[in-house]
Enzyme design. Structure first.
Site: not given
Ligand code: GLN
Length: 471
Positions: A147, A171, A72
């Protein structure tokens, strides 16, 4: 012998028995990237020549010898762009490797491909990337989740057999669920965060995206362990996650929170959960209803804490030290504000503003301090379930719906935040959790298992049972 769904395990055996060479493996995935990535946009870049050079030197007898893994783009790799899918870091070359990357390299793996993501890991769809959305390999009209959008899509489409992601509020697990792969987030502190670009430091954790649970166990064994460069990394001994993986779950008590089975879930999510209950029971587990009374406070508390930490962590992007620097500024104040205005996308700005607000004088107690109290209550609910109620694991959905449509205009940011209801509690409490795909005819849907701190081995064992029951 190669196929898009081949597991690390099978690949490893093929490499060790000489059926295939590391260079042939790299050629296979590079060809798939060339063919599919222009449409999927799962990888921001991939350096075939570098991967082939690493393959030529690979020692297949190392624990991950010759196995390619995508990273990532918020996990630093020395000398390579680490953009966090942001304009802010478009030209940022990391001066060092993240500890997780160092460990992969020492184990013989071949980092191959920078995975697309929501900018700075803020989002749930991959649409917040400054470099374009990623398509869901199961249906190009839909998002892959986020994400870790690119990591999940790349594994699901067979562009790579495994990928690293990061999970601050779901994410890794949510895109895994939306794409039909296994997403694993270990206990907070299990894997060093050194070199993971900070979003919300008390919640961030590196995790894995793989085709099967066994592959998650294989990677976990390499990635875990104390790191003096991360003061929050744990000194808890790292067990052999592969041994006992197939021992089964006879007699295990698994809790199903009544707050997680309410009317808000899509039918395919509810039926996936019912199937999982059946499968776990068939494997000899006992499923009992439990309650997590503070479950409904989790999203609000998560978004206050995550935004507060983000506003502080992202203050470092000032246009002076590194990252985007505005050409239009005439004085230092303007340099700071213009560089940030130009470098950050809309969602990142929204979070910085929200976070600054909840931390500001007069609001701190009303928002931030209360969110911390709610966080403690969410964690306490889990602690009680695992002790007083005597369950060894907890089962739940990953997300209330399958993957939404790409560029859906009727979804507000608030609705997107609310859909994190089942994933953020594990981060607030620091618990390990895994998303396991379920058999579906339509869009993929995963189910989630959560374990007490440092009980990853138990979690993986139950996840293997679930996966086996559907083979
Ligand atoms: N969807 C969550 C957010 O937008 C999780 C993001 C993540 O785990 N990096 O914060």
């Amino acid at each position: 012998m190669m196929s898009p769904e081949i597991s690390l395990n099978v690949l490893q055996n093929a490499l060790r028995s000489g059926k295939i060479s590391p260079s042939e493996v790299v050629e296979y995935y590079a060809a798939r990237m060339d063919e599919l990535n222009p449409r999927l946009n799962a990888l921001l870049s991939y350096d075939k020549e570098a991967a082939l050079a690493a393959a030529a030197k690979a020692d297949v007898n190392l624990p991950l010898g010759g196995l390619p893994v995508a990273i990532k783009d918020n996990i630093c790799r020395k000398g390579i762009t680490t953009s966090c899918a942001s304009r802010m870091l478009e030209n940022f070359h990391s001066p060092y490797d993240a500890t997780a990357v160092e460990k992969l390299l020492a184990a013989g793996a071949i980092p191959f491909g920078r995975a697309n993501m929501d900018e700075f890991a803020m989002g749930s769809s991959g649409e917040n990337s400054a470099y374009g959305s990623t398509q869901n390999p199961a249906d190009p009209q839909h998002v892959p989740g986020g994400s870790s959008s690119g990591s999940a899509a790349a594994v699901a489409a067979g562009l790579i057999p495994a990928a690293l992601g990061s999970d601050t509020g779901g994410s890794v697990r949510q895109p895994a669920s939306h794409c039909g792969v296994v997403g694993f987030k270990p206990t907070y502190g299990r894997i060093s965060r050194y070199g993971l670009v900070a979003f919300a430091s008390s919640l961030d954790q590196i995790g894995t995206l793989t085709h099967c649970v066994e592959d998650a166990a294989l990677l976990l064994g390499i990635l875990c362990g104390h790191d003096e460069k991360d003061s929050t990394s744990s000194s808890e001994p790292v067990p052999d996650f592969m041994s006992g993986l197939h021992d089964g779950i006879k007699g295990m008590r698994i809790g199903l929170p009544r707050e997680y089975t309410g009317g808000g879930n899509a039918e395919s999510v509810s039926s996936a959960l019912r199937d999982a209950v059946q499968a776990l029971q068939n494997a000899g587990a006992e499923i009992c209803e439990i309650s997590l009374p503070h479950a409904e406070t989790a999203v609000a508390s998560y978004y206050i804490i995550a935004c507060a930490e983000a506003s502080s962590n992202l203050a470092r992007y000032d246009g002076i030290r590194y990252g985007h620097r505005s050409d239009a500024a005439l004085d230092p104040d303007a340099l700071f504000s213009l560089s940030r205005a130009e470098g950050f996308g809309e969602e990142v700005k929204r979070r910085i503003i929200l976070g600054t607000y909840v931390l500001s004088g007069g609001y701190y107690d009303a928002y931030y301090a209360r969110a911390q109290k709610a966080r403690a209550l969410v964690a306490q609910d889990f602690a009680k379930a695992f002790t007083e109620l005597g369950v060894q694991l907890i089962l739940g959905p990953v997300a209330p719906t399958p993957a939404p449509k790409l560029h859906a205009e009727d979804i507000t940011p608030l609705q997107t935040y609310l859909a994190d209801i089942y994933t953020v509690p594990a981060n607030l409490a620091g618990l390990p959790a895994i998303s396991v795909p379920t058999p579906q005819n339509g869009l993929p849907v995963g189910v989630q298992l959560l374990a007490p701190h440092f009980e990853e081995a138990r979690l993986l064992r139950a996840a293997v049972s679930l996966e086996q029951s559907w083979k």
